[in-house]
Structure formats: structure tokens, C-alpha cells
Enzyme design. Structure first.
Site, PDB file in Angstrom:
ATOM      1  NE  ARG A 136       7.106  56.643  42.227  1.00 41.31           N
ATOM      2  CZ  ARG A 136       6.156  55.752  41.941  1.00 41.31           C
ATOM      3  NH1 ARG A 136       4.944  55.917  42.397  1.00 41.31           N
ATOM      4  NH2 ARG A 136       6.422  54.696  41.210  1.00 41.31           N
ATOM      5  CG  ASN A 174       2.409  55.100  47.138  1.00 35.42           C
ATOM      6  OD1 ASN A 174       1.254  54.697  47.279  1.00 35.42           O
ATOM      7  ND2 ASN A 174       3.140  54.824  46.074  1.00 35.42           N
ATOM      8  CD  GLU A 175       4.035  50.549  45.538  1.00 33.52           C
ATOM      9  OE1 GLU A 175       5.022  50.948  44.903  1.00 33.52           O
ATOM     10  OE2 GLU A 175       3.186  49.769  45.055  1.00 33.52           O
ATOM     11  CD  GLU A 334      -0.620  51.756  43.777  1.00 31.14           C
ATOM     12  OE1 GLU A 334       0.061  51.233  42.879  1.00 31.14           O
ATOM     13  OE2 GLU A 334      -0.195  52.625  44.526  1.00 31.14           O
ATOM     14  CD1 TRP A 342       5.098  50.042  36.497  1.00 27.13           C
ATOM     15  CD2 TRP A 342       6.090  48.056  36.724  1.00 27.13           C
ATOM     16  NE1 TRP A 342       4.239  49.235  37.203  1.00 27.13           N
ATOM     17  CE2 TRP A 342       4.824  48.011  37.359  1.00 27.13           C
ATOM     18  CE3 TRP A 342       6.886  46.914  36.746  1.00 27.13           C
ATOM     19  CZ2 TRP A 342       4.336  46.865  38.001  1.00 27.13           C
ATOM     20  CZ3 TRP A 342       6.412  45.765  37.382  1.00 27.13           C
ATOM     21  CH2 TRP A 342       5.151  45.757  37.996  1.00 27.13           C
ATOM     22  CD  GLU A 382       3.588  55.803  37.687  1.00 28.49           C
ATOM     23  OE1 GLU A 382       2.695  56.490  38.201  1.00 28.49           O
ATOM     24  OE2 GLU A 382       4.153  54.861  38.252  1.00 28.49           O
ATOM     25  CB  ALA A 383       2.045  59.054  29.881  1.00 30.63           C
ATOM     26  CG  PHE A 384       2.570  55.022  27.106  1.00 31.82           C
ATOM     27  CD1 PHE A 384       1.580  54.945  26.131  1.00 31.82           C
ATOM     28  CD2 PHE A 384       3.568  55.982  26.975  1.00 31.82           C
ATOM     29  CE1 PHE A 384       1.593  55.797  25.036  1.00 31.82           C
ATOM     30  CE2 PHE A 384       3.585  56.843  25.885  1.00 31.82           C
ATOM     31  CZ  PHE A 384       2.596  56.749  24.907  1.00 31.82           C
ATOM     32  CG  HIS A 385       0.483  52.200  34.929  1.00 33.15           C
ATOM     33  ND1 HIS A 385      -0.780  51.819  35.313  1.00 33.15           N
ATOM     34  CD2 HIS A 385       1.342  51.482  35.693  1.00 33.15           C
ATOM     35  CE1 HIS A 385      -0.678  50.903  36.278  1.00 33.15           C
ATOM     36  NE2 HIS A 385       0.596  50.682  36.517  1.00 33.15           N
TER      37      HIS A 385
END
Ligand code: GLA
Ligand code: GLA
Length: 718
Positions: A136, A174-175, A334, A342, A382-385
Site C-alpha cells: 500500500r 488511510n493512515e 479502527e 502483523w 490480512e486473512a488472519f486478522h
């Protein structure tokens, strides 16, 4: 103690002009209520899933989503094609359901075709290597080419959705700076030269400020200025140049944000703008005291820290957010329902923590609770977030927790929490982003120095002492406080020192830490003895003068790694060798014992009190353990938030208006803690046991929280 000090408590105001506060309306009848929802990425899913999303959102009482944050490639699949159809459809569905949309400018992640056709927008790292696309923010904030594409997207979104009643706020980028904070590209170099010229005016001024007489760094013109690239080996960067580069990076991203905001505002002036900050005590990439002036409401992304600091750290970060917001409500854009993905090890949240963390943010002044993200991704980085709807689906503890939270937030909304102000403390710990940046320099007596961590440790020490402090930017107005604390505010301009000295002279109390005021805003060391900032004014105020630093840390075999003070406290990393104190100063504690003697510090003053004008300065010339700081605060009689003194295992906050008051009690320990003297009606309780017999007492378990509501009249608040 009465609650009168609420009204008398100071509200920090920034020196510069600030955009007026504007808060996004909900799609409720009154537009009011606590916002609840999360980042929503429907573009990751087939449209069949959307109806299920809407059903589950309704069920969980979600009333707002942040939409389209990473959707640029979907909205503009190629340079000359645009696809708004899917966005029209999902905004339509959300709006019909009464879910407000915080619509993104969608520029955080640019499409691959743009990098392919314009590789000149890619940043470079300090080695000069191109930063490749695929993550990103792989763009240069200073690239005119990237800006052209980004602003075109902003304008088109504003034209298409500016009048859409479901869109109630703009979520810019974003951020900002997450991945492109330090760019060493040629665009960046050219912009840095212009930035330096605007700041210093003449090259002589820059040479003086950067101390370029050192190591032949003299530059003859602004065209000779370089970025702090990698220079081989362990070469040390000029700290003044490095600091200016860090300031410049902040300013370029802020300028970029403003350009995007202005592009949308030109088309759609009537909806509030925000961007999600990254405020937690391990992060300090931007100077948000400045950013807060440029948004209509401030919002933050906060991810919990594992371990025993979890709740304390959250409260400390939030205390700074509440100051950025000047006591107005702010937005949690968020946080996580459970684990992130992460860190090296990603702890999940334990039972009760989902609700507890969310309500802790409310307790600290937030009026909006959003998560990253709505539905847990099936694929991608980010699937495991964790998310609000986990992989397991709606039949899961997390989703049930999300529904319970929706209920609790509705109860708080109905009870009138929204818009009430957090009762402020009488003590402020001062936060200074530039001092934190300065402590990153690898040219200091200790590389373990961190301003922000010391702020956090002092904050936690206040909690340990059963009190709470505010955390307020150094640049804002903290004159209304009784006491200010300056932990490792390494860098102080002459003006900063003058403001602090004036505050003490007028009757305030300043507690000044061991590594405060060592350099000025050009990274020049104040001469004549430490701490030398302000041309000696800081030393005069403190009534001390030091000549050397004594740095411990356990690396040197056979050397003491702790030194004891006469009052039983201990210090481990840093002691100032204070060689003289003013005749009217009193020494609270000195170094003592064999380890002190070994370092030739036996009898050297460690903590010194000095009357100054109508006030008093307290110098803490060494790093103290948190428990010792808590003891010192108690001994000094430092006050926290009026009417909230508690068992130190509880954090007690108050939010109030002229007509209503809410008390929040949060258990920061693992114990079952008895709380007495509870006022008002209990409206939300988690892991709370009523005490038998007494209606104003209860016990709060681990991760427990209690919220009570009390009607007040103006006279009873006096
Ligand atoms: C080397 C260099 C000096 C100085 C010292 C610092 O010896 O020659 O210029 O940098 O290190 O320790
Ligand atoms: C940040 C980003 C989100 C997501 C989360 C994960 O806050 O803004 O897009 O990556 O981190 O924790």
C-alpha cells in the site's frame, strides 16, 4: 470533593487556526448516537454476500461503515475506464438500511496500471532502491504525477457521491505515512530543498542550524542539500538534518492530505473530513498536534498491546487523542475484535476484552467505535486478522460479542453519552512529537531513550497512584493545569522554555525529567551545564546544574546496573551528575550506597525541589521505576481528575454535560476489585457483581466494566 473542577478544568487550545469541529451525522431520526461499525470491503466479496452483510450489520446494530478505502483499482480499472456501479449499489443498500457511509478518497492503494505507466511515482528508500508496488502507499507524496491522478479520483468521487444522503463523512487516505513516510526520491529531494529554503531563507541560516562546520558538511546553496541517505557502514546522520527531514516528511503528507481534502471540499463543502491517525505509544510517525487542526473531527486507529499494559496503554493513547480533539468527541476508526496478524506473535482477546476495550475508548472520550474490518478476509495479507464477522461465521463468540457491543452502545446512546465531555485532570503530561523523533537519533548518550515511552510510564505511574493525568501536546495551551510533567522532552525551543518558566513563575508546578531540555529545536546542545535549553532559563527554574550523564544498562560486565537513592528508590539507565543546586532548592533524594559510590555519585542530588516565582519546579534527574514514580507522585501530592480517585486497580473516568454525568469504572487488574461509593444508576455492566446489602457498592472482575448514569443540575455541579 465536588465535581466543580470539571468546569474549571482547562481545555487545551492550539495556537494556530483550526477548522471548526464537525461530526458526521448518523442516519437516525435525530442524526445522533454513538457511531458503530467498521471498515467495509465489499469489493473483496461477490455481491451475493452483501445482503448477508447487511442482515448481520442490522442484527449487530451497526450504523456506520468506512467504505472504499482500498478500492481504487475497482473504481478505475484502467486509466480511461471507471466503474462506480458496484459502489452505487452498495451505498444504496447501506443507505436504505440506515447505515451511514464514511466514504474513502480511495487513494491509499493505487492500482497496478498506474505504477506500470508511471513508475516515476514510486518512492525510494534510503539506499536509493525503488520501493516496489504491490503493498500500500507505494507512492511519493511529492510526486506531481501521482497527485494529478489522486485528485482526479477525489473530484470524481465528490461529484458522484457528494449529494448522496447516505454519505455523511469523508475518510481521507488511510493512515497517511504508514508506508511512504520517508521517501528518498528525486521529487522528494527537490521538495526538501524548497522546504529548507522556505524554512531558513538563507543558506547561512541553514548552515548554522545544521551545525555544518562539523565534518565538512557546509553547503554553498540550497541545491547542494541532500537527503539523509545511507552513507555507508554505520555512518551517523547529522541529527539536525535528520530531524528536518522527519519534519519535512510530516509536512509533505499533510500537504497531500490537504490537497485531497480541498479537491473534495470544492465540490462537496458540507460534509466533515477526517483521516485516521496512528496514535499508540509505540507509534509516532506524524505530528498529529498539527494534523488535528486540519480535520473536522479527529479519528484514530488503535491496536492493543499484549500483556499487563493493555488497558493502561489504551488509556494513555486515548488521553492524547482527547487532547488533540480539544475535549470534543473523537472517533475510533479502527481497532480489533481479537488478534491482529502483523506481529511476530498475535495474541487474541480474552473473554470480555472486545467489549471492555470498546467501552474504554468511550470512557476516554470517543463517540464512535469502529473496527478493522467488518468481514474477515478469505485471502490476502490480512486473512488472519480478526474482524466483526469471523471466518467461523455468525455462529461464533466474536460475532456474538459484536452484537452485545452493539446493544451496549445503543444503551449508552439512548442514555445520552454522545457529546458529553471527558472530565479533565489537573495534571498534564506534555507530549512532543519532535522530542520523540529526536530520541530516535543514534547520536545520543543512550539509544534506549524514548520520550513517548516515558510519557506512557508516567501515565501508568499516575494510574498506579490511583490518579489520572491528561496527555497534552506541548504546542497546545496547558496553562490551566496545576501541574505539568515533562518526561524526556529532549528538545525544547527557547520559546518552549519561556512558556514553561512563565507557567511556574505564575504559580504552576512543573515536574521535569532526566533527559528534558538537552537540545533546542535545531538540535543544538544548550551550553553551560545540563539541562541547557532556553539559554540557562531551564536550569534557573530548576535550580540545578549538571555536568555529565551517568549511563548504566547492564552491558558493562561487572559494573553496577542499578543505583539506589536515599529514599529507597532505584534508577537503572540514566543519572545526571548534578554538580550544584541553588541555595533555595531542597534535595528530596540523593544517590547513595556502594553502587552509587562505585560510580562516584554517592551524595549527588537526584531529585530536587525548587521554588520559582509563585510556583515550584521539581527535577527528577534519573529514570525511576514506575512504582517509584507512583510513590513520588503521592509524596508530592500531585492531583489527578477531581472526584475520580480510586483503588489504583480501577480506572475511573467521568463524562458529563450540564444535565447528565456518566461514571466509567474499568478494572485494570486481574483481581476482583470492590468499588464503593458508586453514584447513579448502573446502565452497562460486564463482569460486575452486586455487593450484598449496599446499593452503591459492587465488585468488578477481570476485564470488567461498569457505567453509571446520574442526572445533574447546574447547581449540583457547582
Ligand atoms: C574516531 C574518529 C573521530 C571521532 C571519534 C569518536 O576516532 O577519528 O573523528 O569520530 O572516533 O569516538
Ligand atoms: C491498519 C490499516 C488497516 C489494516 C489494519 C490491520 O490500521 O489501516 O487497513 O491493515 O491496520 O491491523
Amino acid at each position: 470533593m465536588t465535581s466543580s473542577t470539571a468546569a474549571a478544568s482547562p481545555t487545551a487550545i492550539p495556537p494556530s487556526a483550526r477548522r471548526p469541529f464537525r461530526w458526521p451525522a448518523l442516519l437516525t431520526e435525530t442524526g445522533r448516537g454513538i457511531a458503530y461499525g467498521g471498515d467495509y470491503n465489499p469489493d473483496q466479496w461477490p455481491e451475493e454476500v452483501w445482503d448477508d452483510d447487511i442482515r448481520l450489520m442490522k442484527q449487530a446494530r451497526v450504523n456506520t461503515v468506512a467504505l472504499g478505502i482500498f478500492s481504487w483499482a475497482r473504481i478505475q480499472p484502467t486509466e480511461h475506464t471507471w466503474d462506480f456501479g458496484w459502489l452505487d449499489r452498495i451505498i444504496g443498500k447501506l443507505g436504505e438500511t440506515g447505515i451511514a457511509v464514511d466514504l474513502a478518497s480511495a487513494t491509499a492503494s493505487a492500482p497496478m496500471w498506474l505504477y506500470e505507466t508511471h513508475p516515476e511515482i514510486l518512492p525510494r528508500d534510503r539506499y536509493g532502491h525503488v520501493v516496489n508496488p504491490g503493498s500500500r502507499q507505494s507512492w511519493r507524496p511529492t510526486s506531481p504525477v501521482f497527485k494529478r491522478y489522486a485528485l482526479d479520483l477525489c473530484r470524481r468521487l465528490a461529484e458522484r457521491y457528494g449529494d448522496n444522503p447516505a454519505v455523511t463523512a469523508w475518510h481521507m487516505g488511510n493512515e497517511y505515512g504508514w508506508n511512504n513516510r520517508n521517501d528518498y526520491s528525486d521529487d522528494s529531494l527537490a521538495a526538501f530543498r524548497r522546504w529548507c529554503e522556505a524554512k531558513y531563507g538563507t543558506i547561512d541560516m541553514l548552515n548554522e542550524a545544521w551545525g555544518t562546520a562539523f565534518w565538512s558538511q557546509h553547503v554553498n546553496s540550497f541545491d547542494e542539500i541532500l537527503l539523509p541517505y545511507h552513507m555507508g557502514g554505520d555512518s551517523m546522520v547529522n541529527p539536525a538534518q535528520q530531524l528536518d527531514f522527519t519534519r519535512f516528511g510530516n509536512d509533505m503528507l499533510l500537504d497531500f492530505y490537504k490537497a485531497e481534502r480541498d479537491a473534495i471540499e470544492a465540490v462537496c463543502p458540507d460534509k466533515p473530513f477526517t483521516t485516521n491517525f496512528m496514535v499508540s505509544t509505540d507509534q509516532c510517525s506524524m505530528d498529529y498536534a498539527k494534523w488535528a487542526n486540519e480535520v473536522d473531527f479527529v479519528s484514530n486507529d488503535h491496536y492493543f498491546h499484549e500483556g499487563e499494559s493493555h488497558l493502561d496503554e489504551l488509556a494513555c493513547s486515548d488521553a492524547l487523542m482527547d487532547s488533540f480533539a480539544l475535549g470534543k468527541p473523537w472517533y475510533v476508526m479502527e481497532h480489533s475484535t481479537s488478534a491482529v496478524q502483523w506481529k511476530p506473535l498475535n495474541a487474541r482477546k480474552r473473554g470480555g476484552e472486545l467489549m471492555r476495550d470498546s467501552l474504554a475508548h468511550i470512557a476516554m472520550g470517543a463517540d464512535a467505535i469502529n473496527f478493522f474490518q467488518w468481514r474477515q478476509s478469505e485471502a490476502g495479507a490480512e486473512a488472519f486478522h480478526s474482524a466483526m464477522v469471523p471466518h467461523a461465521g455468525e455462529d461464533s463468540a466474536v460475532y456474538r460479542g459484536v452484537c452485545e457491543l452493539g446493544e451496549a452502545l445503543r444503551t449508552l446512546s439512548d442514555a445520552g453519552v454522545q457529546g458529553t465531555g471527558l472530565r479533565r485532570s489537573r495534571t498534564a503530561i506534555l507530549f512532543h512529537a519532535e522530542s520523540e523523533w529526536a530520541t530516535w537519533s543514534q547520536t545520543l548518550p543512550s539509544m534506549r531513550l524514548s520520550h513517548w515511552h516515558d510519557v506512557r510510564d508516567w501515565y501508568r505511574a499516575f494510574l498506579d497512584a490511583g490518579k489520572r493525568a491528561d496527555v497534552t501536546p506541548l504546542a497546545y495551551d496547558w496553562n490551566g493545569y496545576e501541574t505539568i510533567v515533562l518526561p524526556t522532552v529532549l528538545m525544547m525551543s527557547d520559546d518552549d522554555v519561556r512558556r514553561i518558566a512563565a507557567f511556574v513563575r505564575d504559580g504552576g508546578r512543573a515536574i521535569v525529567g532526566y533527559a528534558t531540555g538537552l537540545v533546542d529545536d535545531r538540535f543544538h546542545v544548550g551550553l553551560g551545564g545540563y539541562p541547557g535549553a532556553g539559554g540557562g532559563l531551564l536550569r534557573d527554574m530548576l535550580g540545578v546544574r549538571g555536568e555529565e550523564f551517568n549511563i548504566l544498562g547492564g552491558e558493562a560486565d561487572g559494573e553496577p546496573d542499578e543505583i539506589t537513592l536515599t529514599n529507597g528508590m532505584t534508577t537503572r539507565l540514566w543519572q545526571n551528575d548534578v554538580t550544584s543546586v541553588a541555595p533555595d532548592a531542597s534535595v528530596v533524594a540523593s544517590y547513595a550506597g556502594p553502587d552509587a559510590a562505585d560510580w562516584e555519585l554517592d551524595g549527588t542530588p537526584a531529585i530536587v525541589r525548587h521554588p520559582y516565582g509563585k510556583g515550584e519546579a521539581i527535577y527528577v534527574g534519573c529514570d525511576l521505576k514506575r512504582g517509584d514514580i507512583a510513590r513520588l507522585l503521592a509524596e508530592l501530592g500531585v492531583v489527578g481528575v477531581a472526584g475520580t480517585e480510586t483503588d489504583p486497580r480501577i480506572i475511573h473516568t467521568v463524562r458529563e454535560s450540564d444535565t447528565v454525568r456518566f461514571d466509567f469504572y474499568l478494572n485494570r487488574s486481574r483481581d476482583h476489585v470492590a468499588v464503593n461509593g458508586i453514584a447513579g444508576e448502573m446502565i452497562v455492566a460486564q463482569r460486575v457483581d452486586a455487593a450484598s446489602g449496599a446499593s452503591d457498592a459492587c465488585a468488578i472482575g477481570r476485564n470488567g466494566i461498569l457505567v453509571t448514569r446520574t442526572n445533574v443540575t447546574k447547581t449540583s455541579r457547582k
